[in-house]
Write an enzyme that holds these catalytic residues in place. Structure first.
Site, short mmCIF file in Angstrom:
data_model
loop_
_atom_site.label_atom_id
_atom_site.label_comp_id
_atom_site.label_asym_id
_atom_site.label_seq_id
_atom_site.Cartn_x
_atom_site.Cartn_y
_atom_site.Cartn_z
CD GLN A 67 19.92 34.46 -3.22
OE1 GLN A 67 19.98 34.22 -2.03
NE2 GLN A 67 20.92 35.01 -3.89
CD GLU A 93 -3.02 1.09 2.18
OE1 GLU A 93 -3.84 0.20 1.93
OE2 GLU A 93 -3.13 1.87 3.14
NE ARG A 116 2.16 37.24 -10.33
CZ ARG A 116 1.19 38.12 -10.55
NH1 ARG A 116 0.68 38.25 -11.77
NH2 ARG A 116 0.74 38.85 -9.58
#
Ligand SMILES: Cc1cc2nc3c(=O)[nH]c(=O)nc-3n(C[C@H](O)[C@H](O)[C@H](O)COP(=O)(O)OP(=O)(O)OC[C@H]3O[C@@H](n4cnc5c(N)ncnc54)[C@H](O)[C@@H]3O)c2cc1C
Length: 381
Positions: free
Chosen positions: A280, A243, A269
């Site tokens: 940074q 799982e 952007r």
């Protein structure tokens, strides 16, 4: 770093288009908490549910790393995280334990239906009083006669439970408490005394239905026992490794997609006259996303190979689970921050990733319980 053969890569790439199509309507489905159950036969027809299972049952006969590689592609290309979670539940809840521990008769009866998607599968371990402490489960399976057991009890938080056709139920066949004396039964929908509650509303993975199950004098054929009587906890230990490895392979793909989206957005952007990527503090978030992805990926495939080679990977899987689930949450949080206000709006799908990722620190053993395993191994507990 993991290298893939042309054949393995072709297998994964062959799924890209359908993965994209299955997730196309993910924002609406998430809003409405709608499960894409109608896709089950189509998914079955692609062979996805049968990847690691024997060809004699209709499976693909692929090894564990190959199966994970394909599921990583599911996370990379299908934006419906809840659907991915329900798909991995189909494989691990029923396919894995029946394939590994089921009688030949049960394998032939059940596996072809799991693989072709004609049944939706779930497994039921958790109870109102037994969550992390699964061995405290109180559901009982009493022997009625040579051929039947009678199940009584309640199960909580069952993925696929509200829609499941087959549920692997973990129940106590011997009195007492603790991990001994638990057995596993395949219970089919429609069996008198088996009732599935409606889906419960939840924070994330909203397209994966989750609900509670009740068993009241529910008579199940003894032939539906999976594995040996009283050895259910050993079976669960095996299933939980699968799982973790399969469900978080899907998360790896989601993390990769998120990283690509974040890089693209940060480069395009502009604020203060420059792309935000030139800050940074934004670049640092992206680097963290990359390191989280690669560290987890390396750890996962290494663990999977050693698991398949028969090594004891209990602690490695515990660490892998913590690494992956927490890296996934961190990566989703970083993506929300990089996208700013847009990251917070539902229409961009970024906030959904954070809601989906959060469940990963809880299911398949919480972060605390996994860390506890590691602490015990180190002898500090
Ligand atoms: C999305 C989702 C899907 C799920 N799907 C399934 C499913 O298909 N089948 C199924 O059977 N169950 C399923 N579960 C249930 C899941 O396995 C349990 O929620 C989980 O095991 C935790 O149990 P609990 O919720 O009862 O929390 P609890 O066990 O009550 O834990 C509460 C808190 O206490 C902490 N805690 C508990 N014990 C310890 C300890 N010894 N040391 C330190 N901290 C501890 C936990 O880490 C947690 O922070 C699912 C859960 C979720 C969220």
């Amino acid at each position: 770093m993991q290298q893939w053969t042309d054949k393995q890569q072709e297998l994964r790439d062959g799924y890209t288009e359908v993965f994209q199509a299955w997730g196309a309507d993910h924002l609406r489905r998430d809003r409405e908490a709608e499960f894409a159950g109608e896709l089950w036969p189509e998914i079955g027809a692609t062979g996805l549910f049968g990847l690691p299972f024997g060809t004699e049952y209709g499976g693909g006969g692929h090894d564990l790393p190959t199966t994970m590689h394909v599921l990583e592609g599911l996370g990379r290309h299908c934006r419906d995280g809840g659907l991915g979670f329900s798909i991995s539940t189909q494989l691990v809840s029923t396919g894995v334990p029946v394939h590994r521990f089921g009688s030949e008769e049960l394998k032939h009866r059940l596996l072809p239906r799991v693989i072709d998607g004609s049944v939706i599968c779930a497994h039921a371990i958790t109870e109102p009083h037994g969550g992390s402490d699964a061995a405290a489960m109180q559901t009982t399976a009493e022997r009625a006669d040579d051929d039947h057991y009678v199940l009584n009890g309640r199960k909580f938080f069952i993925t696929n439970g509200p829609v499941a056709d087959v549920v692997l139920v973990y129940a106590r066949t011997s009195p007492g408490t603790g991990p001994l004396g638990i057995s596993v039964f395949a219970v089919e929908k429609g069996t008198p005394g088996f009732e599935a509650g409606p889906p419960v509303d939840k924070m994330g993975l909203r397209t994966s239905p989750l609900g509670n199950l009740t068993f009241t004098d529910c008579v199940v054929p003894a032939a539906n026992m999976v594995g040996r009587r009283g050895k259910g906890f050993l079976l669960l230990d095996y299933v939980m490794k699968w799982e973790v490895l399969l469900s978080f392979a899907i998360s790896l793909g989601a993390m990769e997609h998120r990283l690509e989206q974040s890089v693209e957005y940060a480069k395009t952007r502009k604020q203060f006259g420059a792309p935000i990527a030139s800050c940074q503090l934004i670049a640092e978030k992206i680097v963290q996303m990359k390191m989280d992805l690669e560290t987890t990926r390396n750890w996962f495939y290494d663990t999977a190979k050693r698991f398949e080679a028969g090594e004891d990977v209990m602690v490695d899987v515990a660490m892998a689970k913590v690494l992956a689930s927490e890296a996934n949450v961190r990566s989703a949080t970083n993506a929300v921050q990089i996208f700013g206000g847009r990251g917070y709006l539902s229409e961009f799908g970024i906030e959904k990733e954070l809601r989906d990722a959060t469940g990963g620190t809880i299911y398949s053993g919480t972060s605390e319980v996994q860390r506890d395993k590691v602490a015990r191994m180190l002898g500090v507990r």
